[in-house]
Write a protein that holds these residues in place. Structure first.
Motif, PDB file in Angstrom:
ATOM      1  N   GLU A 114       0.879  -1.178   0.103  1.00 52.67           N
ATOM      2  CA  GLU A 114       0.449  -0.034   0.104  1.00 52.67           C
ATOM      3  C   GLU A 114       0.765   1.101   0.201  1.00 52.67           C
ATOM      4  O   GLU A 114       2.010   1.127   0.653  1.00 52.67           O
ATOM      5  N   TYR A 115       0.473   2.204  -0.966  1.00 50.89           N
ATOM      6  CA  TYR A 115       1.554   3.304  -0.923  1.00 50.89           C
ATOM      7  C   TYR A 115       0.690   4.481  -0.081  1.00 50.89           C
ATOM      8  O   TYR A 115       1.648   5.518   0.249  1.00 50.89           O
ATOM      9  N   HIS A 116      -0.470   4.865  -0.087  1.00 49.08           N
ATOM     10  CA  HIS A 116      -1.219   5.919   0.525  1.00 49.08           C
ATOM     11  C   HIS A 116      -2.069   5.492   1.297  1.00 49.08           C
ATOM     12  O   HIS A 116      -3.039   4.467   1.038  1.00 49.08           O
ATOM     13  N   THR A 117      -2.407   6.186   2.459  1.00 48.21           N
ATOM     14  CA  THR A 117      -3.447   6.063   3.442  1.00 48.21           C
ATOM     15  C   THR A 117      -4.895   6.291   2.810  1.00 48.21           C
ATOM     16  O   THR A 117      -5.723   5.609   3.092  1.00 48.21           O
ATOM     17  N   ASN A 118      -4.874   7.292   1.894  1.00 46.44           N
ATOM     18  CA  ASN A 118      -6.366   7.608   1.507  1.00 46.44           C
ATOM     19  C   ASN A 118      -6.819   6.740   0.541  1.00 46.44           C
ATOM     20  O   ASN A 118      -8.032   7.063  -0.156  1.00 46.44           O
ATOM     21  N   VAL A 119      -6.384   5.475   0.284  1.00 51.90           N
ATOM     22  CA  VAL A 119      -6.842   4.604  -0.685  1.00 51.90           C
ATOM     23  C   VAL A 119      -7.290   3.597   0.433  1.00 51.90           C
ATOM     24  O   VAL A 119      -8.252   3.070  -0.143  1.00 51.90           O
ATOM     25  N   VAL A 120      -6.923   3.506   1.612  1.00 52.62           N
ATOM     26  CA  VAL A 120      -7.640   2.458   2.719  1.00 52.62           C
ATOM     27  C   VAL A 120      -8.542   3.220   3.505  1.00 52.62           C
ATOM     28  O   VAL A 120      -9.191   2.491   4.285  1.00 52.62           O
ATOM     29  N   LEU A 121      -8.713   4.479   3.639  1.00 53.38           N
ATOM     30  CA  LEU A 121      -9.280   4.993   4.805  1.00 53.38           C
ATOM     31  C   LEU A 121      -9.729   6.447   4.155  1.00 53.38           C
ATOM     32  O   LEU A 121      -9.232   7.262   3.458  1.00 53.38           O
ATOM     33  N   SER A 122     -11.063   6.808   4.644  1.00 50.48           N
ATOM     34  CA  SER A 122     -11.672   8.041   4.354  1.00 50.48           C
ATOM     35  C   SER A 122     -12.517   8.436   5.395  1.00 50.48           C
ATOM     36  O   SER A 122     -13.403   7.670   6.266  1.00 50.48           O
ATOM     37  N   VAL A 123     -12.348   9.529   6.280  1.00 47.47           N
ATOM     38  CA  VAL A 123     -13.225  10.154   7.158  1.00 47.47           C
ATOM     39  C   VAL A 123     -14.174  11.104   6.606  1.00 47.47           C
ATOM     40  O   VAL A 123     -13.896  12.178   5.796  1.00 47.47           O
ATOM     41  N   LEU A 124     -15.457  10.760   6.609  1.00 48.19           N
ATOM     42  CA  LEU A 124     -16.375  11.542   6.053  1.00 48.19           C
ATOM     43  C   LEU A 124     -17.330  12.588   7.027  1.00 48.19           C
ATOM     44  O   LEU A 124     -18.107  12.345   7.777  1.00 48.19           O
ATOM     45  N   ALA A 125     -16.928  13.823   6.772  1.00 44.23           N
ATOM     46  CA  ALA A 125     -17.486  14.941   7.685  1.00 44.23           C
ATOM     47  C   ALA A 125     -17.301  14.693   8.893  1.00 44.23           C
ATOM     48  O   ALA A 125     -18.412  15.228   9.848  1.00 44.23           O
ATOM     49  N   GLY A 126     -16.475  13.728   9.787  1.00 40.31           N
ATOM     50  CA  GLY A 126     -16.127  13.732  11.005  1.00 40.31           C
ATOM     51  C   GLY A 126     -17.406  12.704  11.668  1.00 40.31           C
ATOM     52  O   GLY A 126     -17.154  12.757  13.017  1.00 40.31           O
ATOM     53  N   ARG A 127     -18.123  12.208  10.842  1.00 33.96           N
ATOM     54  CA  ARG A 127     -19.051  11.206  11.603  1.00 33.96           C
ATOM     55  C   ARG A 127     -19.310   9.892  10.928  1.00 33.96           C
ATOM     56  O   ARG A 127     -20.046   9.090  11.445  1.00 33.96           O
ATOM     57  N   ALA A 128     -18.577   9.586  10.054  1.00 36.98           N
ATOM     58  CA  ALA A 128     -18.512   8.197   9.466  1.00 36.98           C
ATOM     59  C   ALA A 128     -17.133   7.957   8.568  1.00 36.98           C
ATOM     60  O   ALA A 128     -16.598   8.886   8.343  1.00 36.98           O
ATOM     61  N   ILE A 129     -16.909   6.801   8.363  1.00 35.87           N
ATOM     62  CA  ILE A 129     -15.586   6.398   7.815  1.00 35.87           C
ATOM     63  C   ILE A 129     -15.775   5.286   6.715  1.00 35.87           C
ATOM     64  O   ILE A 129     -16.649   4.372   6.761  1.00 35.87           O
ATOM     65  N   VAL A 130     -14.996   5.089   5.854  1.00 37.52           N
ATOM     66  CA  VAL A 130     -14.821   3.984   4.674  1.00 37.52           C
ATOM     67  C   VAL A 130     -13.452   3.788   5.031  1.00 37.52           C
ATOM     68  O   VAL A 130     -12.542   4.157   5.029  1.00 37.52           O
ATOM     69  N   ILE A 131     -13.417   2.298   5.391  1.00 41.34           N
ATOM     70  CA  ILE A 131     -12.072   1.565   5.690  1.00 41.34           C
ATOM     71  C   ILE A 131     -11.772   0.354   4.939  1.00 41.34           C
ATOM     72  O   ILE A 131     -12.845  -0.520   5.173  1.00 41.34           O
ATOM     73  N   ALA A 132     -10.758  -0.139   4.601  1.00 40.17           N
ATOM     74  CA  ALA A 132     -10.258  -1.239   4.063  1.00 40.17           C
ATOM     75  C   ALA A 132      -9.260  -2.047   5.045  1.00 40.17           C
ATOM     76  O   ALA A 132      -8.253  -1.453   5.110  1.00 40.17           O
ATOM     77  N   PRO A 133      -9.792  -2.724   5.940  1.00 38.54           N
ATOM     78  CA  PRO A 133      -8.992  -3.158   6.953  1.00 38.54           C
ATOM     79  C   PRO A 133      -7.652  -3.955   6.559  1.00 38.54           C
ATOM     80  O   PRO A 133      -6.731  -4.043   7.333  1.00 38.54           O
ATOM     81  N   ASP A 134      -7.528  -4.478   5.502  1.00 40.49           N
ATOM     82  CA  ASP A 134      -6.557  -5.509   4.917  1.00 40.49           C
ATOM     83  C   ASP A 134      -5.235  -4.278   4.335  1.00 40.49           C
ATOM     84  O   ASP A 134      -4.377  -4.650   3.858  1.00 40.49           O
ATOM     85  N   GLY A 135      -5.764  -2.985   4.253  1.00 40.14           N
ATOM     86  CA  GLY A 135      -4.848  -1.906   3.866  1.00 40.14           C
ATOM     87  C   GLY A 135      -4.022  -1.641   5.168  1.00 40.14           C
ATOM     88  O   GLY A 135      -3.031  -1.002   4.870  1.00 40.14           O
ATOM     89  N   PHE A 136      -4.216  -2.188   6.316  1.00 42.71           N
ATOM     90  CA  PHE A 136      -3.433  -2.008   7.586  1.00 42.71           C
ATOM     91  C   PHE A 136      -2.431  -3.151   7.944  1.00 42.71           C
ATOM     92  O   PHE A 136      -2.849  -4.271   7.840  1.00 42.71           O
ATOM     93  N   ALA A 137      -1.135  -2.850   8.297  1.00 46.07           N
ATOM     94  CA  ALA A 137      -0.369  -3.991   8.622  1.00 46.07           C
ATOM     95  C   ALA A 137      -0.822  -4.502   9.853  1.00 46.07           C
ATOM     96  O   ALA A 137      -0.676  -5.944  10.047  1.00 46.07           O
ATOM     97  N   ASP A 138      -1.585  -3.884  10.608  1.00 43.85           N
ATOM     98  CA  ASP A 138      -1.924  -4.521  11.938  1.00 43.85           C
ATOM     99  C   ASP A 138      -3.372  -4.245  12.074  1.00 43.85           C
ATOM    100  O   ASP A 138      -4.118  -3.167  12.120  1.00 43.85           O
ATOM    101  N   ALA A 139      -3.979  -5.395  12.120  1.00 41.58           N
ATOM    102  CA  ALA A 139      -5.675  -5.412  11.821  1.00 41.58           C
ATOM    103  C   ALA A 139      -6.444  -4.563  13.139  1.00 41.58           C
ATOM    104  O   ALA A 139      -7.306  -4.065  13.026  1.00 41.58           O
ATOM    105  N   ALA A 140      -5.592  -4.859  14.172  1.00 37.85           N
ATOM    106  CA  ALA A 140      -5.925  -3.917  15.409  1.00 37.85           C
ATOM    107  C   ALA A 140      -6.112  -2.380  15.422  1.00 37.85           C
ATOM    108  O   ALA A 140      -7.016  -1.822  15.920  1.00 37.85           O
TER     109      ALA A 140
END
Length: 302
Positions: free
Chosen positions: A192-218
């Motif tokens: 993975e090269y950038h965080t904004n491919v695996v995570l987005s914070v939407l107006a401070g109240r929701a997120i879109v997240i790809a857990p497998d884009g993180f080295a540590d699932a926790a």
């Protein structure tokens, strides 16, 4: 505070009142003039379609449609592209803002460092908008701005994925430049090269997240727990279709490419609707061959 500690993040979260701007007040874009795929960038961006031919004219049409659509919700300015800087169509990695401040990133590849030297974009913020300039391009640390650092602007929290395009020194420099209250650093998954491919914070109240884009699932689960129930979890396939590379341009709209929107399941669409977001989709098949999508094309002005 800037930390890798999930315990410190969990302790801080309840104190983080969402009292900042939830969305940008304007946007800037860079046209794909002379559009082609940059070989340097392909060395660490697996999303690039190097085996494909690109239609430069088609990319210009896509981008014009994006600019027109974005301008319906935000004042929008477009700067001309240049064949010498083909990745400039993704300006948010090189130029970003905090209220009254423009920040210039330190890019890993020379083809992108050329963008940081653009006098017209620097001059627009410094001379026309009278923003203070914070130049990280000579700090000696990789700091690819809101590609590597996803920010919850409402709370002043940064989520910084470390890898070849951002190191710990770069994360610290960005934490200070953006004036953040708290930054959680973590390793991105291999490839993975950038965080904004695996995570987005939407107006401070929701997120879109790809857990497998993180080295540590926790780490992914800790972030998801903070925003529950407003959490859209992406599959590997949806991540590859850029569903994580989305952005809230207003408090009631989330913007993504047509490819990304088409990858969402019905329950994910329903969850976004329940959180108060309508989906705005823009077709970008040629631009996406360059390894980024809609969010990467939109520079936010705060």
């Amino acid at each position: 505070m800037i930390t890798r500690s999930l315990d410190e993040f969990r302790r801080f979260w309840p104190t983080a009142a969402p009292d900042g701007p939830r969305c940008a007040t304007a946007a800037f874009l860079v046209t794909p003039l002379g559009f082609h795929l940059a070989e340097q960038s392909a060395t660490d961006n697996r999303y690039m379609a190097m085996q494909s031919s690109v239609d430069a004219g088609g990319a210009l049409v896509e981008h014009a449609q994006l600019s027109r659509r974005v301008s319906t919700v935000l004042p929008t300015i477009s700067f001309p592209g240049d064949a010498a800087t083909p990745d400039a169509v993704f300006p948010n990695n090189v130029f970003a803002t905090a209220p009254g401040t423009v920040i210039i990133g330190n890019m890993r590849h020379e083809v992108r460092r050329r963008e940081a030297r653009r006098a017209d974009i620097r001059g627009f913020f410094r001379d026309a908008l009278k923003y203070k300039e914070v130049d990280l391009s000579a700090v000696g640390a990789a700091a690819e701005l809101t590609g590597s650092l996803v920010i919850d602007r409402a709370r002043g929290i940064g989520y910084c994925g470390l890898g070849e395009r951002c190191d710990e020194a770069g994360a610290a420099a960005m934490h200070e430049a953006f004036g953040l209250r708290f930054t959680l650093c973590f390793d991105l998954a291999e490839g993975e090269y950038h965080t904004n491919v695996v995570l987005s914070v939407l107006a401070g109240r929701a997120i879109v997240i790809a857990p497998d884009g993180f080295a540590d699932a926790a780490v992914a689960e800790a972030i998801a727990a903070a925003y529950a129930p407003g959490v859209v979890r992406l599959t590997t396939r949806q991540k590859a279709d850029y569903a994580g590379n989305c952005i809230a341009l207003s408090e009631d709209s989330v913007w993504m490419s047509a490819r990304a929107a088409g990858a969402l399941a019905e329950d994910q669409r329903r969850l976004l609707a329940e959180q108060g977001f309508r989906i705005e989709a823009v077709a970008m098949p040629e631009i996406e061959k360059a390894g980024g999508s809609l969010r990467c094309c939109v520079g936010e002005i705060y």
